[in-house]
Scaffold this motif. Structure first.
Motif, PDB file in Angstrom:
ATOM      1  N   GLU A  57       0.834  -1.215   0.000  1.00 19.06           N
ATOM      2  CA  GLU A  57       0.000   0.000   0.000  1.00 19.06           C
ATOM      3  C   GLU A  57       0.863   1.258   0.000  1.00 19.06           C
ATOM      4  O   GLU A  57       0.565   2.216  -0.711  1.00 19.06           O
ATOM      5  CB  GLU A  57      -0.935   0.005   1.208  1.00 19.06           C
ATOM      6  CG  GLU A  57      -2.044  -1.018   1.127  1.00 19.06           C
ATOM      7  CD  GLU A  57      -2.831  -1.132   2.435  1.00 19.06           C
ATOM      8  OE1 GLU A  57      -2.703  -0.253   3.309  1.00 19.06           O
ATOM      9  OE2 GLU A  57      -3.567  -2.123   2.568  1.00 19.06           O
ATOM     10  N   VAL A  58       1.926   1.253   0.791  1.00 21.00           N
ATOM     11  CA  VAL A  58       2.837   2.404   0.847  1.00 21.00           C
ATOM     12  C   VAL A  58       3.472   2.633  -0.527  1.00 21.00           C
ATOM     13  O   VAL A  58       3.544   3.769  -1.015  1.00 21.00           O
ATOM     14  CB  VAL A  58       3.927   2.198   1.932  1.00 21.00           C
ATOM     15  CG1 VAL A  58       5.055   3.201   1.793  1.00 21.00           C
ATOM     16  CG2 VAL A  58       3.311   2.267   3.319  1.00 21.00           C
ATOM     17  N   ILE A  63       3.835   5.478  -5.727  1.00 24.42           N
ATOM     18  CA  ILE A  63       3.732   5.464  -7.194  1.00 24.42           C
ATOM     19  C   ILE A  63       2.745   6.531  -7.648  1.00 24.42           C
ATOM     20  O   ILE A  63       3.026   7.307  -8.561  1.00 24.42           O
ATOM     21  CB  ILE A  63       3.325   4.059  -7.703  1.00 24.42           C
ATOM     22  CG1 ILE A  63       4.496   3.089  -7.540  1.00 24.42           C
ATOM     23  CG2 ILE A  63       2.855   4.106  -9.163  1.00 24.42           C
ATOM     24  CD1 ILE A  63       4.145   1.625  -7.753  1.00 24.42           C
ATOM     25  N   GLU A  64       1.587   6.578  -7.015  1.00 19.76           N
ATOM     26  CA  GLU A  64       0.575   7.593  -7.379  1.00 19.76           C
ATOM     27  C   GLU A  64       1.114   9.006  -7.161  1.00 19.76           C
ATOM     28  O   GLU A  64       0.910   9.896  -7.981  1.00 19.76           O
ATOM     29  CB  GLU A  64      -0.718   7.378  -6.594  1.00 19.76           C
ATOM     30  CG  GLU A  64      -1.568   6.244  -7.105  1.00 19.76           C
ATOM     31  CD  GLU A  64      -1.870   6.345  -8.591  1.00 19.76           C
ATOM     32  OE1 GLU A  64      -2.355   7.393  -9.048  1.00 19.76           O
ATOM     33  OE2 GLU A  64      -1.597   5.361  -9.304  1.00 19.76           O
ATOM     34  N   VAL A 101      10.505   2.495  -7.596  1.00 18.98           N
ATOM     35  CA  VAL A 101       9.383   2.116  -6.736  1.00 18.98           C
ATOM     36  C   VAL A 101       8.529   1.054  -7.431  1.00 18.98           C
ATOM     37  O   VAL A 101       8.078   0.097  -6.802  1.00 18.98           O
ATOM     38  CB  VAL A 101       8.543   3.365  -6.347  1.00 18.98           C
ATOM     39  CG1 VAL A 101       7.302   2.959  -5.565  1.00 18.98           C
ATOM     40  CG2 VAL A 101       9.375   4.335  -5.525  1.00 18.98           C
ATOM     41  N   ARG A 102       8.331   1.211  -8.729  1.00 16.92           N
ATOM     42  CA  ARG A 102       7.569   0.192  -9.480  1.00 16.92           C
ATOM     43  C   ARG A 102       8.273  -1.153  -9.443  1.00 16.92           C
ATOM     44  O   ARG A 102       7.623  -2.203  -9.343  1.00 16.92           O
ATOM     45  CB  ARG A 102       7.369   0.647 -10.925  1.00 16.92           C
ATOM     46  CG  ARG A 102       6.280   1.668 -11.085  1.00 16.92           C
ATOM     47  CD  ARG A 102       6.118   2.068 -12.526  1.00 16.92           C
ATOM     48  NE  ARG A 102       4.952   2.910 -12.720  1.00 16.92           N
ATOM     49  CZ  ARG A 102       4.809   3.759 -13.712  1.00 16.92           C
ATOM     50  NH1 ARG A 102       5.766   3.906 -14.619  1.00 16.92           N
ATOM     51  NH2 ARG A 102       3.714   4.476 -13.824  1.00 16.92           N
ATOM     52  N   LYS A 103       9.601  -1.155  -9.538  1.00 14.43           N
ATOM     53  CA  LYS A 103      10.359  -2.414  -9.467  1.00 14.43           C
ATOM     54  C   LYS A 103      10.164  -3.085  -8.111  1.00 14.43           C
ATOM     55  O   LYS A 103       9.955  -4.292  -8.034  1.00 14.43           O
ATOM     56  CB  LYS A 103      11.855  -2.161  -9.702  1.00 14.43           C
ATOM     57  CG  LYS A 103      12.230  -1.951 -11.140  1.00 14.43           C
ATOM     58  CD  LYS A 103      13.730  -1.720 -11.271  1.00 14.43           C
ATOM     59  CE  LYS A 103      14.103  -1.339 -12.690  1.00 14.43           C
ATOM     60  NZ  LYS A 103      15.529  -0.975 -12.795  1.00 14.43           N
ATOM     61  N   LYS A 104      10.232  -2.292  -7.039  1.00 13.41           N
ATOM     62  CA  LYS A 104      10.025  -2.843  -5.693  1.00 13.41           C
ATOM     63  C   LYS A 104       8.624  -3.433  -5.572  1.00 13.41           C
ATOM     64  O   LYS A 104       8.431  -4.502  -4.990  1.00 13.41           O
ATOM     65  CB  LYS A 104      10.220  -1.763  -4.627  1.00 13.41           C
ATOM     66  CG  LYS A 104      11.648  -1.373  -4.403  1.00 13.41           C
ATOM     67  CD  LYS A 104      11.743  -0.290  -3.347  1.00 13.41           C
ATOM     68  CE  LYS A 104      13.162   0.239  -3.238  1.00 13.41           C
ATOM     69  NZ  LYS A 104      13.246   1.386  -2.330  1.00 13.41           N
ATOM     70  N   ARG A 105       7.656  -2.747  -6.127  1.00 15.99           N
ATOM     71  CA  ARG A 105       6.254  -3.212  -6.057  1.00 15.99           C
ATOM     72  C   ARG A 105       6.109  -4.518  -6.830  1.00 15.99           C
ATOM     73  O   ARG A 105       5.417  -5.442  -6.383  1.00 15.99           O
ATOM     74  CB  ARG A 105       5.325  -2.121  -6.618  1.00 15.99           C
ATOM     75  CG  ARG A 105       3.851  -2.476  -6.542  1.00 15.99           C
ATOM     76  CD  ARG A 105       3.422  -2.635  -5.072  1.00 15.99           C
ATOM     77  NE  ARG A 105       2.014  -2.832  -4.946  1.00 15.99           N
ATOM     78  CZ  ARG A 105       1.422  -4.032  -4.899  1.00 15.99           C
ATOM     79  NH1 ARG A 105       2.126  -5.127  -4.961  1.00 15.99           N
ATOM     80  NH2 ARG A 105       0.113  -4.118  -4.767  1.00 15.99           N
ATOM     81  N   LEU A 106       6.757  -4.599  -7.995  1.00 20.94           N
ATOM     82  CA  LEU A 106       6.713  -5.814  -8.802  1.00 20.94           C
ATOM     83  C   LEU A 106       7.358  -6.984  -8.062  1.00 20.94           C
ATOM     84  O   LEU A 106       6.858  -8.112  -8.103  1.00 20.94           O
ATOM     85  CB  LEU A 106       7.404  -5.577 -10.149  1.00 20.94           C
ATOM     86  CG  LEU A 106       7.329  -6.697 -11.172  1.00 20.94           C
ATOM     87  CD1 LEU A 106       5.877  -7.022 -11.512  1.00 20.94           C
ATOM     88  CD2 LEU A 106       8.081  -6.307 -12.430  1.00 20.94           C
ATOM     89  N   GLU A 107       8.453  -6.713  -7.363  1.00 18.34           N
ATOM     90  CA  GLU A 107       9.105  -7.763  -6.570  1.00 18.34           C
ATOM     91  C   GLU A 107       8.164  -8.304  -5.499  1.00 18.34           C
ATOM     92  O   GLU A 107       8.122  -9.506  -5.247  1.00 18.34           O
ATOM     93  CB  GLU A 107      10.382  -7.223  -5.919  1.00 18.34           C
ATOM     94  CG  GLU A 107      11.522  -7.016  -6.880  1.00 18.34           C
ATOM     95  CD  GLU A 107      12.712  -6.304  -6.244  1.00 18.34           C
ATOM     96  OE1 GLU A 107      12.804  -6.268  -4.989  1.00 18.34           O
ATOM     97  OE2 GLU A 107      13.546  -5.791  -7.002  1.00 18.34           O
TER      98      GLU A 107
END
Length: 173
Positions: A57-58, A63-64, A101-107
């Protein structure tokens, strides 16, 4: 020929491997409670290592926020004709952070998916063993396909069956 293949390694007798699987399965079946306890502990440990949903969520909020910053920067550039060098530097900075940040979220998504897959394989193993009401008397291809991810052959009479749950079970003649 002396029982070795072209590489010089001893050939594995298919019947020996199948018999080894039957023995391994029957050992698991006879020690069902201990086996389930070990597998359940392993699965619980893996699930406990699962990323916290708050972390996702963070990252989603960040990202937003970064996307909104980029939009504001673009609007500011269009309306105020900012120096292109300053604009490009700021744009690169924000978009670089957004990419990270997108990479971390994908992980996190991959980690969750992997652990969900492991839980599903655990359930399939339980189902395969629970479908039996007795020990195996002969090799059963359906059960080996349901339980075993791969087989490590240490010697022609010494195998390690890696179950789909990740658990490794050794079997020697």
């Amino acid at each position: 020929m002396d029982g070795k293949d072209a590489c010089g390694a001893k050939a594995v007798d298919e019947k020996g491997l199948m018999d080894g699987f039957v023995r391994m399965f029957n050992r698991i079946y006879e020690n069902w409670d201990a086996f389930i306890k070990t597998m359940t502990a392993n699965i619980e440990m893996i699930i406990l290592q699962r990323p916290d949903s708050r972390e996702a969520e963070v990252l989603d909020k960040r990202i937003e926020g970064l996307k909104n910053e980029l939009k504001r920067l673009i609007r500011f550039q269009v309306n105020n004709n900012v120096d292109p060098e300053v604009y490009n530097e700021e744009y690169k900075s924000i978009s670089g952070e957004l990419e990270e940040v997108r990479k971390k979220r994908l992980e996190i998504d991959k980690d969750i998916e992997s652990k969900d897959g492991l839980k599903q394989r655990f359930d399939e193993i339980l189902e395969a063993i629970n479908s039996r009401d007795s020990l195996l008397e002969e090799f059963d291809e359906e059960i080996i396909n349901a339980l075993v991810e791969k087989i490590e052959i240490l010697t022609p009479a010494h195998f390690v069956f890696e179950l789909k749950s990740g658990m490794r079970v050794e079997e020697k003649e």
